[in-house]
Design an enzyme around this catalytic site. Structure first.
Site, PDB file in Angstrom:
ATOM      1  N   HIS A  42      -3.112  -3.652 -10.881  1.00 20.58           N
ATOM      2  CA  HIS A  42      -2.346  -4.338  -9.554  1.00 20.58           C
ATOM      3  C   HIS A  42      -1.254  -5.271  -9.818  1.00 20.58           C
ATOM      4  O   HIS A  42      -0.319  -5.087  -9.333  1.00 20.58           O
ATOM      5  CB  HIS A  42      -3.480  -4.971  -8.698  1.00 20.58           C
ATOM      6  CG  HIS A  42      -4.538  -4.158  -8.346  1.00 20.58           C
ATOM      7  ND1 HIS A  42      -5.820  -4.458  -8.305  1.00 20.58           N
ATOM      8  CD2 HIS A  42      -4.826  -2.995  -7.622  1.00 20.58           C
ATOM      9  CE1 HIS A  42      -7.002  -3.571  -7.865  1.00 20.58           C
ATOM     10  NE2 HIS A  42      -6.024  -2.554  -7.341  1.00 20.58           N
ATOM     11  N   LYS A  65     -16.399  -1.350   3.949  1.00 21.89           N
ATOM     12  CA  LYS A  65     -16.608  -1.475   2.589  1.00 21.89           C
ATOM     13  C   LYS A  65     -17.464  -2.648   2.441  1.00 21.89           C
ATOM     14  O   LYS A  65     -17.525  -3.622   3.077  1.00 21.89           O
ATOM     15  CB  LYS A  65     -15.434  -1.673   1.849  1.00 21.89           C
ATOM     16  CG  LYS A  65     -14.825  -0.335   1.575  1.00 21.89           C
ATOM     17  CD  LYS A  65     -13.748  -0.435   0.589  1.00 21.89           C
ATOM     18  CE  LYS A  65     -12.905   0.884   0.417  1.00 21.89           C
ATOM     19  NZ  LYS A  65     -11.683   0.746  -0.546  1.00 21.89           N
ATOM     20  N   ARG A 100      -2.457   6.240 -10.493  1.00 27.93           N
ATOM     21  CA  ARG A 100      -2.990   6.166 -11.984  1.00 27.93           C
ATOM     22  C   ARG A 100      -3.095   7.565 -12.313  1.00 27.93           C
ATOM     23  O   ARG A 100      -2.614   7.970 -13.698  1.00 27.93           O
ATOM     24  CB  ARG A 100      -4.401   5.466 -11.998  1.00 27.93           C
ATOM     25  CG  ARG A 100      -4.421   4.286 -11.874  1.00 27.93           C
ATOM     26  CD  ARG A 100      -5.655   3.637 -11.417  1.00 27.93           C
ATOM     27  NE  ARG A 100      -6.062   4.011 -10.067  1.00 27.93           N
ATOM     28  CZ  ARG A 100      -7.060   3.554  -9.274  1.00 27.93           C
ATOM     29  NH1 ARG A 100      -7.950   2.896 -10.059  1.00 27.93           N
ATOM     30  NH2 ARG A 100      -7.310   3.951  -8.142  1.00 27.93           N
ATOM     31  N   SER A 104     -10.717  -1.352  -9.849  1.00 26.51           N
ATOM     32  CA  SER A 104     -11.666  -2.645  -9.418  1.00 26.51           C
ATOM     33  C   SER A 104     -13.252  -2.075  -9.618  1.00 26.51           C
ATOM     34  O   SER A 104     -13.905  -3.348 -10.053  1.00 26.51           O
ATOM     35  CB  SER A 104     -11.428  -2.955  -7.896  1.00 26.51           C
ATOM     36  OG  SER A 104     -10.136  -3.380  -7.858  1.00 26.51           O
TER      37      SER A 104
HETATM   38  P1  ADP Z   1      -7.894   0.753  -2.047  1.00 26.86           P
HETATM   39  O1  ADP Z   1      -6.450   0.512  -1.502  1.00 26.86           O
HETATM   40  O2  ADP Z   1      -7.796   2.246  -2.052  1.00 26.86           O
HETATM   41  O3  ADP Z   1      -8.866   0.154  -1.666  1.00 26.86           O
HETATM   42  P2  ADP Z   1      -7.308  -0.618  -4.424  1.00 26.86           P
HETATM   43  O4  ADP Z   1      -7.380  -2.086  -3.871  1.00 26.86           O
HETATM   44  O5  ADP Z   1      -8.013  -0.499  -5.681  1.00 26.86           O
HETATM   45  O6  ADP Z   1      -7.477   0.747  -3.622  1.00 26.86           O
HETATM   46  O7  ADP Z   1      -5.617  -0.417  -4.898  1.00 26.86           O
HETATM   47  C1  ADP Z   1      -4.601  -0.692  -4.278  1.00 26.86           C
HETATM   48  C2  ADP Z   1      -3.635   0.261  -4.635  1.00 26.86           C
HETATM   49  O8  ADP Z   1      -3.316  -0.141  -6.127  1.00 26.86           O
HETATM   50  C3  ADP Z   1      -3.641   1.654  -4.639  1.00 26.86           C
HETATM   51  O9  ADP Z   1      -2.304   2.035  -4.512  1.00 26.86           O
HETATM   52  C4  ADP Z   1      -4.087   1.940  -5.928  1.00 26.86           C
HETATM   53  O10 ADP Z   1      -3.488   3.371  -6.456  1.00 26.86           O
HETATM   54  C5  ADP Z   1      -3.230   0.914  -6.856  1.00 26.86           C
HETATM   55  N1  ADP Z   1      -3.830   0.626  -8.162  1.00 26.86           N
HETATM   56  C6  ADP Z   1      -5.265   0.568  -8.480  1.00 26.86           C
HETATM   57  N2  ADP Z   1      -5.394   0.345  -9.471  1.00 26.86           N
HETATM   58  C7  ADP Z   1      -4.515   0.280 -10.270  1.00 26.86           C
HETATM   59  C8  ADP Z   1      -4.125   0.258 -11.616  1.00 26.86           C
HETATM   60  N3  ADP Z   1      -4.706   0.160 -12.628  1.00 26.86           N
HETATM   61  N4  ADP Z   1      -2.613   0.025 -11.986  1.00 26.86           N
HETATM   62  C9  ADP Z   1      -1.593   0.391 -10.851  1.00 26.86           C
HETATM   63  N5  ADP Z   1      -2.064   0.604  -9.587  1.00 26.86           N
HETATM   64  C10 ADP Z   1      -3.188   0.503  -9.197  1.00 26.86           C
END
Ligand code: ADP
Length: 164
Positions: A16, A40, A89, A127
């Site tokens: 992130h 969630k 990813r 996560s």
């Molecule tokens: P969600 O919004 O589906 O609950 P997350 O909070 O995990 O998911 O992720 C927010 C955004 O960050 C999404 O676009 C996800 O694809 C991206 N993301 C998650 N993990 C990674 C990573 N390891 N590297 C880059 N982007 C990521």
């Protein structure tokens, strides 16, 4: 132009953070927005997640951190963002992300979704994987910012085995 980077961030990973840093290079401002999603069952409260993101992005003056609920497109408009930033990813992310992007486009045609490919080194990170490793006492220092690693250690050391 400003970009909105929405997500759950439960917790923030280095994947992130990499996306936020690259977004900050591309846009005048990036709003990292934590979705308040009661359906969630998060490990960290929204306030804890906001604090984790604030600590990890302190070196990026154009990055703001906020919480939101409701439609992402409505919050993007409220922030004055012209772009929604998302990370890809693997192929497994694609179908879901494309559906959301089309939905958002149908709701707000002037708002674009921009996908950045995850840095190779972080492409295995999610996560949920981080929480799974931390729950069983594995090292997560190479997966999350230092402050988040501390929070995870505290969380799983305090929790009784029955509540895990
Ligand atoms: P969600 O919004 O589906 O609950 P997350 O909070 O995990 O998911 O992720 C927010 C955004 O960050 C999404 O676009 C996800 O694809 C991206 N993301 C998650 N993990 C990674 C990573 N390891 N590297 C880059 N982007 C990521």
């Amino acid at each position: 132009m400003r970009a909105l980077y929405p997500g759950s961030f439960d917790p923030l990973t280095l994947g992130h953070l990499d996306l936020i840093e690259r977004g900050a290079q591309l846009f005048d401002g990036v709003v990292v927005a934590v979705l308040r999603n009661p359906s969630k069952n998060p490990c960290f409260s929204v306030e804890e997640r906001l604090e984790q993101i604030r600590r990890a992005t302190g070196h990026l003056p154009s990055v703001e951190v906020a919480a939101f609920d409701g439609l992402t497109v409505a919050f993007a408009q409220q922030c004055g963002a012209g772009v929604i930033l998302r990370g890809l990813r693997a192929l497994s992310d694609f179908e879901y992300e494309l559906q959301i992007a089309h939905t958002n486009k149908s709701l707000a045609p002037r708002l674009e979704t921009l996908f950045l490919a995850t840095a190779t080194a972080h492409s295995f990170l999610s996560s949920s994987v981080v929480k799974e490793v931390a729950r069983f006492g594995g090292a997560v220092d190479h997966m999350v910012p230092a402050g988040v690693a501390e929070d995870l250690t505290r969380l799983f050391n305090q929790a009784s085995p029955a509540s895990l």
